[in-house]
Enzyme design. Structure first.
Site, PDB file in Angstrom:
ATOM      1  N   HIS A  48      21.524 -36.493   1.482  1.00 15.33           N
ATOM      2  CA  HIS A  48      20.984 -37.115  -0.014  1.00 15.33           C
ATOM      3  C   HIS A  48      21.175 -38.773  -0.165  1.00 15.33           C
ATOM      4  O   HIS A  48      21.917 -39.302   0.802  1.00 15.33           O
ATOM      5  CB  HIS A  48      21.301 -36.000  -0.973  1.00 15.33           C
ATOM      6  N   HIS A 108      24.890 -39.838   0.352  1.00 19.61           N
ATOM      7  CA  HIS A 108      25.503 -39.965   1.454  1.00 19.61           C
ATOM      8  C   HIS A 108      24.670 -41.382   2.513  1.00 19.61           C
ATOM      9  O   HIS A 108      25.262 -42.052   3.316  1.00 19.61           O
ATOM     10  CB  HIS A 108      25.669 -38.840   2.544  1.00 19.61           C
ATOM     11  N   THR A 110      28.271 -35.077   9.705  1.00 19.07           N
ATOM     12  CA  THR A 110      27.790 -34.314   8.729  1.00 19.07           C
ATOM     13  C   THR A 110      27.438 -32.844   9.268  1.00 19.07           C
ATOM     14  O   THR A 110      27.205 -32.942  10.457  1.00 19.07           O
ATOM     15  CB  THR A 110      26.483 -34.886   8.346  1.00 19.07           C
ATOM     16  N   ARG A 111      27.483 -32.033   8.134  1.00 17.16           N
ATOM     17  CA  ARG A 111      26.935 -30.647   8.809  1.00 17.16           C
ATOM     18  C   ARG A 111      26.124 -30.509   7.629  1.00 17.16           C
ATOM     19  O   ARG A 111      25.506 -29.011   7.393  1.00 17.16           O
ATOM     20  CB  ARG A 111      27.940 -29.666   8.838  1.00 17.16           C
ATOM     21  N   ARG A 152      34.583 -37.215   0.624  1.00 20.39           N
ATOM     22  CA  ARG A 152      35.579 -36.572  -0.293  1.00 20.39           C
ATOM     23  C   ARG A 152      35.673 -34.945   0.339  1.00 20.39           C
ATOM     24  O   ARG A 152      34.463 -34.636   1.043  1.00 20.39           O
ATOM     25  CB  ARG A 152      35.068 -36.024  -1.422  1.00 20.39           C
TER      26      ARG A 152
END
Ligand code: ZN
Length: 379
Positions: free
Chosen positions: A194, A197, A189-190, A283
């Site tokens: 929320h 995820h 993740t970057r 996605r």
């Protein structure tokens, strides 16, 4: 250091975890120097730690061309992105000192060759575009004109931004073993996490032993949420909502390339080196703007033979809270319409946070929302 058996974990890519750390040579002061960009320094540190196993240095021409053409190293192992060091001209000696932006020597490189490369071709193949508005392509086009190949030996590791969360592949492997995890899912993740995820991570965790949330902390583009703010969000989330014996956060020192599909493969291979058996691909993984189709980063995994990558991608749809389902769901699991679903655009969320408003609790954990609201205020 405790000797924990890690043999039961997934093998690193290529079979052996590379270690390119070493001592500074005596003749260091006399060596010609090559200054590295922040992206190249990130790559160097990942070469040192074995995160880029089986690579032992910056790529030679055969590997580079093979990776661009076929997403495999010249020896046949899957690899999706160039890991190269750009220079103006060939050095005169057969060994150079690699220095950071302040001129401090951090590693030596034994010169194997210098070669020309075609920026347009690399952009087209690695990024699927030659548009210089793409941040990865922009960086590529600004690079020096030749590539310097050779094995590295790193004697000055990068100072980690979050030292307590900076674990090398050998460290995460040891932690997984200590916790008795065999099957571990990695999450790249970057962004702040929320509910959507969180849901993907927990769905994945249901079928494996452990979860590694592995936020990227190398260079990102200016409008991404700063790493220190993101880290506060992860801490709050873990404190309130994640089982401590099943989930951990550690930082991934890579710089973003925004290469979308090819970067998804690269991210997966790196996580295999950290000991992950599974990798979540959502996605538009590692995408930017509208350069990649929503599911391109999932489809690209089909271009490899079954089992060839070693790590198993777990593909996910977008998810949301559904009022009728009374829970988190996705288009795969929820039969209801848009009106039942709590979904907000990124723009809308930023607008709310900027106005000091928490998004609905179905969208974002309040602890996370508050940290983001504070961060917006500070800016
Ligand atoms: Zn529903």
């Amino acid at each position: 250091m405790s000797a924990v058996a890690t043999d039961h974990l997934i093998r690193p890519h290529g079979g052996t975890l590379v270690d390119r750390t070493g001592e500074a040579p005596d003749d260091l002061a006399s060596l010609e120097t090559v200054e590295l960009t922040s992206r190249e320094l990130s790559d160097l540190d990942m070469l040192a730690s074995g995160a880029l196993s089986p690579l032992e240095g910056f790529m030679g021409q055969a590997d580079y061309e093979s990776v661009l053409d076929s997403m495999h190293l010249a020896g046949g192992l899957p690899w999706s992105l160039p890991v190269c060091l750009a220079v103006d001209a060939a050095p005169s000696g057969d060994r150079v000192a690699l220095v950071d932006v302040t001129g401090k020597p951090v590693a030596v490189l034994d010169v194997e060759g210098v070669y020309d490369y075609d920026k347009e071709r690399e952009a087209e193949l690695a990024y699927r575009t030659t548009d210089t508005a793409h941040p990865g392509v922009e960086r590529l086009f600004a690079q020096k004109p030749r590539y310097l190949a050779g094995k590295v030996s790193v004697f000055e590791r990068a100072v980690p931004q979050f030292p307590e969360l900076a674990l090398d592949p050998a460290d995460t492997r040891r932690v997984f073993a200590e916790r008795g995890w065999k099957r571990v899912v990695g999450f790249q993740t970057r962004n702040p996490i929320h509910r959507a995820h969180e849901y993907l991570q927990k769905c994945a965790l249901e079928i494996v032993d452990g979860l590694l949330v592995h936020p990227l902390v190398g260079a990102t583009k200016g409008d991404d949420v700063p790493a220190d703010v993101r880290m506060r969000c992860y801490e709050a989330l873990f404190e309130g909502y994640y089982p401590k014996d099943r989930a951990m956060v550690s930082v991934f020192p890579a710089a973003m390339r925004y290469a979308g599909p090819r970067e998804a493969i690269w991210h997966a291979i790196c996580r295999k080196n950290y000991g992950c058996t599974h990798f979540i691909v959502g996605r538009d993984h590692a995408g930017v703007g509208s350069y990649y189709g929503t599911y391109d980063a999932q489809k690209i995994f089909e271009e490899f033979e079954r089992g060839e990558l070693g790590i198993l991608p777990l593909m996910f749809e977008h998810s949301f809270w559904c009022n009728a389902c009374e829970g988190m769901a996705s288009p795969k699991t929820c039969p209801h319409g848009e009106t039942e679903r709590v979904s907000l655009s990124g723009t809308k969320v930023r607008e709310m946070l900027r106005a000091g408003e928490r998004p609905p609790i179905e969208f974002s954990r309040p602890e996370v929302a508050d940290i983001l609201i504070d961060a917006m205020r500070e800016r």
